[in-house]
Design an enzyme around this catalytic site. Structure first.
Site, mmCIF file in Angstrom:
data_model
loop_
_atom_site.group_PDB
_atom_site.id
_atom_site.type_symbol
_atom_site.label_atom_id
_atom_site.label_comp_id
_atom_site.label_asym_id
_atom_site.label_seq_id
_atom_site.Cartn_x
_atom_site.Cartn_y
_atom_site.Cartn_z
ATOM 1 C CG ASP A 178 -4.151 -0.264 -1.408
ATOM 2 O OD1 ASP A 178 -4.889 -0.810 -0.565
ATOM 3 O OD2 ASP A 178 -3.608 0.827 -1.211
ATOM 4 C CD GLU A 237 -0.751 0.555 6.536
ATOM 5 O OE1 GLU A 237 -1.797 0.133 6.042
ATOM 6 O OE2 GLU A 237 -0.629 1.712 6.964
ATOM 7 C CG ASP A 280 -0.123 -0.033 2.532
ATOM 8 O OD1 ASP A 280 0.869 -0.778 2.599
ATOM 9 O OD2 ASP A 280 -0.495 0.657 3.494
ATOM 10 C CD1 TRP A 294 -8.394 -3.865 1.351
ATOM 11 C CD2 TRP A 294 -10.326 -2.896 0.812
ATOM 12 N NE1 TRP A 294 -8.210 -2.499 1.382
ATOM 13 C CE2 TRP A 294 -9.376 -1.885 1.062
ATOM 14 C CE3 TRP A 294 -11.612 -2.513 0.453
ATOM 15 C CZ2 TRP A 294 -9.675 -0.526 0.972
ATOM 16 C CZ3 TRP A 294 -11.927 -1.162 0.353
ATOM 17 C CH2 TRP A 294 -10.970 -0.196 0.609
ATOM 18 N NE ARG A 331 0.724 4.234 6.519
ATOM 19 C CZ ARG A 331 -0.265 4.836 5.866
ATOM 20 N NH1 ARG A 331 -0.231 6.131 5.630
ATOM 21 N NH2 ARG A 331 -1.307 4.133 5.435
ATOM 22 C CD GLU A 378 -2.976 6.485 3.267
ATOM 23 O OE1 GLU A 378 -3.433 5.437 3.767
ATOM 24 O OE2 GLU A 378 -2.084 7.164 3.811
#
Length: 793
Positions: free
Chosen positions: A370, A363, A357, A432, A361, A645
């Site tokens: 996505d 994540e 994604d 998703w 950061r 984002e």
């Protein structure tokens, strides 16, 4: 994927106690080494290698291969990748040595958000390597990791994907991978149990160093810090050349943006993204690049540099999976070109072994939503067939074999321990989890790949059946927490899921869409029973959608851009009059927002198609070329070099969105590039694998020219057009073995054969939303033969 390696070698690990983690929790990398004898002249040598963690292996002092962060990230418990290298040139008769750097990587390092978790796949790192040597006399030997290997702490004091790397050059052990090195002070390794049945040969392009960028400026911040700007938000790390006294530490911090002239690290959350290099004091100078980390950044802050910094001594090394570029676009609008380039760079930075994604950061996960919306764009820009097939195998493995069979919201799946916006228990998530169906179908459409449909069919069917159970006889679902139209522009900074469009409408629309795609998949696979069943299911869900959300006359109960985009693009409204009215209403909603975006993650990829398909091309262009926030070009005007984002990741005053979740490199909202390729340029597949092209440019938006090229499975295809007064000129290249359907505004469709073709058609200055209907044939000239076409490709 067949299991091809049953190693005689064993997994070796630094024997506890290992050096303690640092305060940040990041652990050091270890050095491991062993020796072997080649008892005759070597004819061939092949190395098979993998790691519990990430490795860099050396043979007789030479690094093997050019892979980065090998063996990469897969769903390790189900599929553990290994690499194979021809190392004949590195093995010689007599005494040989091999050694490796070994670090945590994804296997044992920090993963996840808001603090994340460690040791997801295991508590110990390990190396598994086997060398198969054939001699010129016809005999052979196999040597591998096991008893007799030794380990030692090395110069990498800490290494974490989120944290960065700390390297002390004074602790280097020169020659550790060469024969005769004195390892008497090293310790014996530990042998780890490992299930070798999960091993599989690498089935996706490796991560490599792809490009090098020099800084475009070096400035001093208001607090007197030295900041380098590389002019491009990228993913990778820095390579430095430095000369100074032993023991001096150079610190490199990374961030995507500046705020008030300083490095803005708040959006990184718990990812410190800091590298440190301790000099050994070599008077000839030292060169260093981290091995076991990567960062998402445009800016770097440098601290502790000895003397005056020469910008030529610091280079940004761009990393991503080594995919072959296959698609290009350009037009007369420089801002649209920059937007398209932003999409390309966003994909590059987020295709680092898995489709993540975001790359910066704490994540960096393989979020399914996505890639579900971005897959068509990805498949045009790069050859992602093997990359996404490998990821889909992980997704199916993570889907499990219990009775729920619900795909995870990110894959490779990891447990989430800290509070995050994902409820526990792997909940079904519309848009998703639908990646399990949509992404295989995209690969079939773009590559003609029936095998991916066959391989993923159980996963695809299991997801649709799961939603069928959840929705029940009413065929409506989506109650409770859903991501929905994530990050629509009205969502508050602290509540990204609070969208204008109800989650039940979104979820039910996706239910119908996935059921229909599954029915078509069954048809392709000649499973007529399943095809009939799932077509009937898709019809039932469509009818339920209409009963619940259709207010009559083409209007919906949900008056949002996303609601209409879903209903139109998923063909939930089939009556021509209803579709026409829905298109008019969607165009009206866009106009009511002054032609600014009103969609989030799931609506954005569809809204321009929904407008164009119902005759509102002008409105689609006004949405695409809008410069007021929220819009794509507002980001460009604010200096974005990747897609954000949030529509407002950066606020008009130059400050960063106050939300806890703000990234400047997400590709989801860049999925509009697929519409740009297919509609602005006019190049699309008319049949799976581009066996037949659809050439249908719809000029607008003040553009005077546009062109696109794509390397199809059959060769290069091109479409380019330009306007001269009231005439539209279109040039087409059709590759060998392919035909094309050409549909130009105001003309009748026509079929063309391989070769180069040129067309002229009347095209008055466009205005409004009128598309025009076919009233004649364009002038047509063939300017190249199929053989010339083949030469071009």
């Amino acid at each position: 994927m067949p299991h091809l390696w049953t190693p005689a070698a064993r997994v070796i690990s630094p024997r506890p106690p290992e050096p303690a983690p640092t305060e940040s929790g990041a652990r050091p990398a270890a050095l491991l080494r062993g020796e072997f004898t080649a008892r005759a002249a070597v004819r061939s040598a092949r190395l098979l290698v993998t790691a519990l963690g990430v490795y860099e292996l050396e043979l007789n002092g030479t690094v093997v291969g050019d892979h980065v962060l090998a063996p990469g990230w897969t769903s390790y418990r189900h599929r553990h990748r290994y690499q194979s290298f021809d190392v004949t040139a590195l093995v010689h008769e007599g005494r040989n040595a091999w050694g490796a750097h070994l670090a945590d990587g994804w296997y044992r390092g920090l993963l996840g958000f808001n603090g994340g978790t460690r040791d997801v796949y295991g508590e110990h790192t390990g190396l598994l390597a086997e060398l198969r040597v054939e001699y010129t006399d016809g005999s052979a030997d196999t040597v591998g990791t096991g008893d007799g290997w030794r380990w030692s702490p090395g110069p990498v004091l800490t290494a974490g994907l989120y944290e960065g790397e700390e390297y002390d050059a004074r602790r280097e052990q020169a020659g550790f991978s060469e024969p005769g090195f004195d390892d008497s002070a090293w310790q014996p390794v530990e042998i780890l149990d490992f299930d070798t049945t999960v091993l599989f040969p690498a089935d996706s392009p490796p991560v490599r160093r792809i490009q090098h960028l020099a800084p475009v400026s070096v400035t001093t911040s208001p607090t007197s810090r030295t900041i380098l700007d590389f002019g491009q938000n990228l993913v990778g790390r820095l390579r430095i050349r430095v000369r100074g006294e032993a023991g001096r530490t150079v610190t490199l911090r990374h961030a995507e943006v500046l705020e008030d002239g300083e490095l803005c690290t708040r959006p990184l959350r718990h990812a410190t993204a800091t590298d440190r290099y301790v000099l050994r004091g070599d008077p000839a100078g030292e060169e260093w690049e981290p091995r076991f980390t990567f960062h998402g950044f445009r800016y770097a802050e440098v601290e502790g540099w000895p003397g005056e910094l020469d910008p030529a001594d610091i280079t940004a090394v761009v990393l991503h999976s080594d995919l072959r570029r296959t698609g290009w676009f350009s037009c007369s609008d420089d801002s649209l070109n920059r937007l398209h380039e932003n999409v390309v760079w966003g994909m590059r930075g987020n295709f680092v072994d898995v489709p993540t994604d975001c790359p910066q950061r704490d994540e960096r996960l393989g979020w399914t939503g996505d890639v579900q919306v971005f897959a068509p764009t990805a498949a045009f820009l790069y050859d992602v067939r093997d990359f996404l097939r490998s990821w889909l195998r992980d997704l199916a493995a993570d889907q499990g074999d219990d009775e729920r069979r619900i795909p995870p919201v990110f894959s490779p799946d990891i447990p989430v321990i800290t509070p995050v916006p994902v409820p526990p228990g792997n909940p079904p998530m519309a848009g998703w989890c639908d990646a399990a169906v949509v992404v295989p179908w995209v690969l079939y459409e773009r590559y003609g790949d029936t095998e991916v449909l066959r391989a993923q069919y159980p996963s695809m069917r299991a997801w649709v059946d799961a939603v069928d159970r959840i929705a029940g006889p009413a065929r409506i679902w989506g109650e409770g927490f859903q991501f929905g139209d994530w990050l629509d522009p009205t969502a508050p900074a602290d509540d990204p899921g609070r969208a204008m469009t109800a989650s039940t409408l979104v979820a039910t629309a996706y239910f119908a869409h996935s059921a229909r795609l599954l029915a078509r998949t069954a048809g392709v696979l000649e499973n007529e029973d399943d095809s009939g069943h799932y077509h009937a299911l898709a019809d039932a869900v469509r009818d339920a959608f209409i009963a619940r959300f259709h207010a009559g006359g083409g209007r919906l109960t949900e008056e949002t851009q996303t609601a209409y985009a879903l209903a139109l693009c998923f063909r939930l409204l089939e009556d021509d009059a209803d579709r026409a009215e829905a298109g008019r209403r969607l165009a009206g909603l866009v106009a009511e927002r002054a032609h600014r975006i009103g969609t989030g993650f799931l609506g954005t990829p569809l809204v321009c198609d929904a407008l164009a398909d119902t005759g509102h091309v002008g409105t689609a262009y006004r949405l695409l070329t809008q410069r007021s926030a929220p819009s794509w070009l507002r980001q460009v005007d604010m200096g974005a070099t990747t897609v954000w984002e949030r529509w407002d990741s950066m606020l008009p005053d130059g400050s960063v969105n106050p939300g806890e979740m703000t990234s400047f490199n997400h590709y989801a909202l860049g999925a509009v590039a697929d519409w740009i390729h297919r509609t602005v340029a006019g190049l699309a597949p008319a049949e799976p694998g581009y066996r037949r092209l659809l050439v249908r440019p719809l000029p607008g938006g003040g553009l005077t020219w546009a062109r696109a090229a794509h390397d199809t499975p059959y060769g290069r295809a091109e479409v380019g057009w330009h306007r001269e007064g009231g005439t539209l000129h279109v040039d087409v290249l059709v590759p060998p073995g392919v035909t094309a359907l050409v549909e130009l505004p105001g003309t009748d469709p026509m079929e063309i054969e391989p070769g180069r073709h040129s067309f002229w058609a009347p095209f008055p200055q466009p205005h409004g939303d009128a598309r025009g209907s076919g009233s004649g044939r364009p002038s047509h000239r063939i300017t190249g033969s199929p053989d010339q076409c083949k030469e071009h490709t």
